[in-house]
Design a protein around this motif. Structure first.
Motif, short mmCIF file in Angstrom:
data_model
loop_
_atom_site.label_atom_id
_atom_site.label_comp_id
_atom_site.label_asym_id
_atom_site.label_seq_id
_atom_site.Cartn_x
_atom_site.Cartn_y
_atom_site.Cartn_z
N GLN A 129 0.83 -1.19 0.00
CA GLN A 129 0.00 0.00 0.00
C GLN A 129 0.87 1.25 0.00
O GLN A 129 1.88 1.31 0.70
CB GLN A 129 -0.93 0.02 1.22
CG GLN A 129 -1.98 -1.08 1.18
CD GLN A 129 -3.04 -0.91 2.26
OE1 GLN A 129 -3.23 0.17 2.81
NE2 GLN A 129 -3.73 -2.00 2.56
N ALA A 137 -2.37 8.53 -4.32
CA ALA A 137 -3.44 9.33 -4.92
C ALA A 137 -3.15 10.82 -4.79
O ALA A 137 -3.39 11.60 -5.72
CB ALA A 137 -4.78 8.99 -4.27
N TRP A 141 -8.22 -1.30 -1.05
CA TRP A 141 -7.28 -0.17 -1.08
C TRP A 141 -7.12 0.35 -2.51
O TRP A 141 -7.09 1.56 -2.73
CB TRP A 141 -5.92 -0.55 -0.51
CG TRP A 141 -4.94 0.57 -0.63
CD1 TRP A 141 -4.80 1.65 0.18
CD2 TRP A 141 -3.98 0.75 -1.69
NE1 TRP A 141 -3.84 2.49 -0.28
CE2 TRP A 141 -3.31 1.97 -1.42
CE3 TRP A 141 -3.62 0.01 -2.82
CZ2 TRP A 141 -2.30 2.46 -2.27
CZ3 TRP A 141 -2.63 0.50 -3.66
CH2 TRP A 141 -1.97 1.71 -3.37
N THR A 194 -8.02 4.04 -3.87
CA THR A 194 -7.01 4.86 -4.54
C THR A 194 -7.53 5.39 -5.87
O THR A 194 -7.30 6.55 -6.23
CB THR A 194 -5.72 4.05 -4.75
OG1 THR A 194 -5.21 3.63 -3.47
CG2 THR A 194 -4.66 4.88 -5.46
N THR A 203 -7.97 9.31 -6.31
CA THR A 203 -7.18 9.97 -7.36
C THR A 203 -8.06 10.88 -8.21
O THR A 203 -7.71 12.04 -8.47
CB THR A 203 -6.48 8.93 -8.25
OG1 THR A 203 -5.59 8.14 -7.46
CG2 THR A 203 -5.69 9.61 -9.37
#
Length: 429
Positions: free
Chosen positions: A142, A147, A305, A309, A313
Motif C-alpha cells: 500500500q 493518490a 485499497w 485509490t 485519485t
C-alpha cells in the motif's frame, strides 16, 4: 542541465554497452562530475535494467554520486530491428521531463544531461527503496500518498499546458514543437486504437482460454464505433501536453515518494488519455489480485485499497484542477475569458460541463488501454506473473468485460463512485 541538440538524424550514434558508456562518461562533464570526477571512475558500478519495450537503461553509481543513462534505440527493443523506431523520441522525452519537472518538480526526476545525437538522457537515479509501482501492486504494497501525489502531478501538468492557462498563440507554438513526435503517436494509434479490433500478427492473449473473448472484441460493432471516436479525438485534439504512456510501469514509488518517468510518447493530446491510462492500469491491478491471492492472504483488503485509490485519485484531481482554474481565471487563458464568464454561477456551470466531459473521456481512454493490454501487444506483468493460465484468464476476462462496459457506456456514468460499483460488480461475475 547540458544539452547537445544536434539532430538525431546526424551521424555519431552508436548503442552503448557498459564499457563504451564509461568512455562516454569521461567525455561528458555533467555526468563525469556528478560521479565525483576522475578519482571515482575506478569505483563505478554499471547495471543495465531496461525491462521495458524500447530502450537501454543503465544505473551508474560511484561512492560520490549516481545517475541513470537512458538511450533510445532505432528499433523496438522487445521486437528487434524488424520494427524500426525513431530515436527522436529521446528528444521529446527529455523535453517533457523538463517541462513537467518545471511544473511539478516533486514528482518528476531531474534531467542532468541530454545528447540528441546519441539519443541519450542522463537523469536522477531513483534509489531504493523506489520500485516500479506495478511491481509494488503485484506484491500487495500500500502507498498511502499515491493518490495525493498522482493527482497533483496530473492536475498541474495538464492545467498549465492547456488553453485554460495558455494564450492561443503560446499554445499553438507548443503544439507545433511536440507534434513532431509522430512515430510514437502512430505506435499508440496502432496498438491501442486499431490492432485489438482486427486480426493482427502482433496481437496475443491467454489462449485457448480467451480465444472467444478476443474474437468478440473483433466482432463487436458498437465497440468499434466507440473506439473510432476515441481514436479521432486522440489524433485531433491538442488539449494539453500529456505524458502519453502513464501506466503503473511509468511510476516509481516508495511509501512517501512518487516519481513519474518515461514520457517518450508525450505530445499535445486529450487530457483524458493520461488520466485514463493511470486509472485503467489500477483497474487492471485490481482484477489481477485474485490471481495473486494465497491461502493466507486473500487480497480482499488490498483490492479495497486499490478501489479507494482509484476513487481518491479522481476526486483529488478534480478538486485540484478546478482550484487551479479558479486561481488563474483572470490570467492569460483564452477559452473562458473573464469578461464573458463574469459571474460565479456561470463559471461553475462551465467547469462542471468541462469536468464531466473530461471524466467520460478518461473512462473511454482508460478502457481502451485495458483492452489492448489483454488482447493486443505488450501485456502487463500484473496478469503475466500469474502462472496458472486458467486462473490468469479468469482475471483477464473480468477486467476485459468491465473495460468494454466502461468504453461503450462511459457517458452513463456520472460519478467515480458509480464506476467503483461497476468494477465491484464485474469482479463478482
Amino acid at each position: 542541465m547540458t544539452q547537445s541538440m544536434e539532430s538525431a538524424d546526424n551521424g555519431g550514434f552508436h548503442p552503448l554497452d557498459e564499457k563504451s558508456l564509461v568512455e562516454y562518461i569521461k567525455s561528458t562533464p555533467p555526468l563525469f562530475t556528478r560521479l565525483g570526477g576522475q578519482a571515482e571512475l575506478d569505483h563505478l558500478t554499471i547495471k543495465e535494467v531496461g525491462d521495458g519495450n524500447l530502450n537501454f537503461v543503465y544505473i551508474v553509481t560511484s561512492p560520490k554520486g549516481s545517475f541513470v543513462a537512458k538511450q533510445a534505440l532505432p528499433y523496438i527493443r522487445c521486437v528487434g530491428d524488424s520494427w524500426p523506431m525513431t530515436r527522436e523520441r529521446a528528444y521529446f522525452e527529455a523535453r517533457i521531463l523538463q517541462e513537467h519537472g518545471r511544473l511539478c518538480p516533486e514528482n518528476v526526476p531531474e534531467v542532468y544531461h541530454f545528447d540528441r545525437s546519441m539519443s541519450l538522457i542522463g537523469m536522477r537515479y531513483l534509489e531504493p527503496p523506489h520500485i516500479i509501482l506495478r511491481k509494488g501492486l503485484i506484491a500487495g504494497i500500500q502507498y498511502p500518498l499515491l493518490a495525493q501525489h498522482m493527482s497533483d502531478y496530473i492536475a498541474k501538468t495538464l492545467f498549465f499546458t492547456s488553453l485554460l492557462y495558455h494564450t492561443t498563440s503560446d499554445h499553438k507554438k507548443a503544439v507545433a514543437e511536440f507534434c513532431g513526435n509522430v512515430e510514437m503517436c502512430r505506435l499508440t494509434e496502432q496498438v491501442v486504437f486499431t490492432d485489438p479490433y482486427r486480426v493482427s500478427d502482433i496481437n496475443r492473449w491467454t489462449t485457448p482460454y480467451l480465444d472467444q473473448d478476443a474474437k468478440s472484441v473483433r466482432e463487436d460493432d458498437e465497440l468499434k464505433l466507440q473506439i473510432a471516436e476515441l481514436k479521432s479525438m486522440f489524433c485531433e485534439r491538442a488539449q494539453a501536453l500529456i505524458h502519453g504512456d502513464l501506466h503503473t510501469g511509468s511510476v516509481m514509488v516508495t511509501t512517501d515518494s512518487t516519481q513519474v518517468i518515461d514520457p517518450e510518447f508525450g505530445f499535445y493530446a486529450p487530457m483524458g488519455f493520461d488520466i485514463g491510462a493511470f486509472l485503467g492500469n489500477l483497474i487492471l491491478a485490481y482484477f489481477s489480485q485474485d490471481g495473486h491471492a494465497t491461502e493466507t492472504n486473500d487480497r480482499k483488503a488490498y483490492k479495497e485499497w486499490i478501489l479507494n485509490t482509484i476513487e481518491e485519485t479522481w476526486r483529488l484531481f478534480e478538486k485540484k484542477f478546478c482550484s487551479l482554474w479558479d486561481l488563474h481565471k483572470n490570467g492569460n487563458g483564452e477559452v473562458y475569458p473573464p469578461d464573458i464568464y463574469n459571474n460565479a454561477e456561470l463559471l461553475r456551470t462551465a467547469q462542471k460541463k468541462y469536468m464531466n466531459n473530461l471524466f467520460h473521456d478518461s473512462l473511454g481512454f482508460g478502457a481502451a488501454k485495458m483492452i489492448r493490454r489483454i488482447v493486443g501487444i505488450a501485456h502487463v506483468e500484473d496478469f503475466e506473473s500469474i502462472k496458472d493460465e486458467s486462473r490468469r484468464a479468469s482475471c483477464e476476462r473480468r477486467a476485459l468485460n468491465v473495460a468494454k462496459l466502461l468504453l461503450e457506456e462511459r457517458r452513463k456514468f456520472d460519478t467515480i463512485g458509480q464506476v467503483i460499483s461497476a468494477i465491484k460488480e464485474g469482479s463478482d461475475q
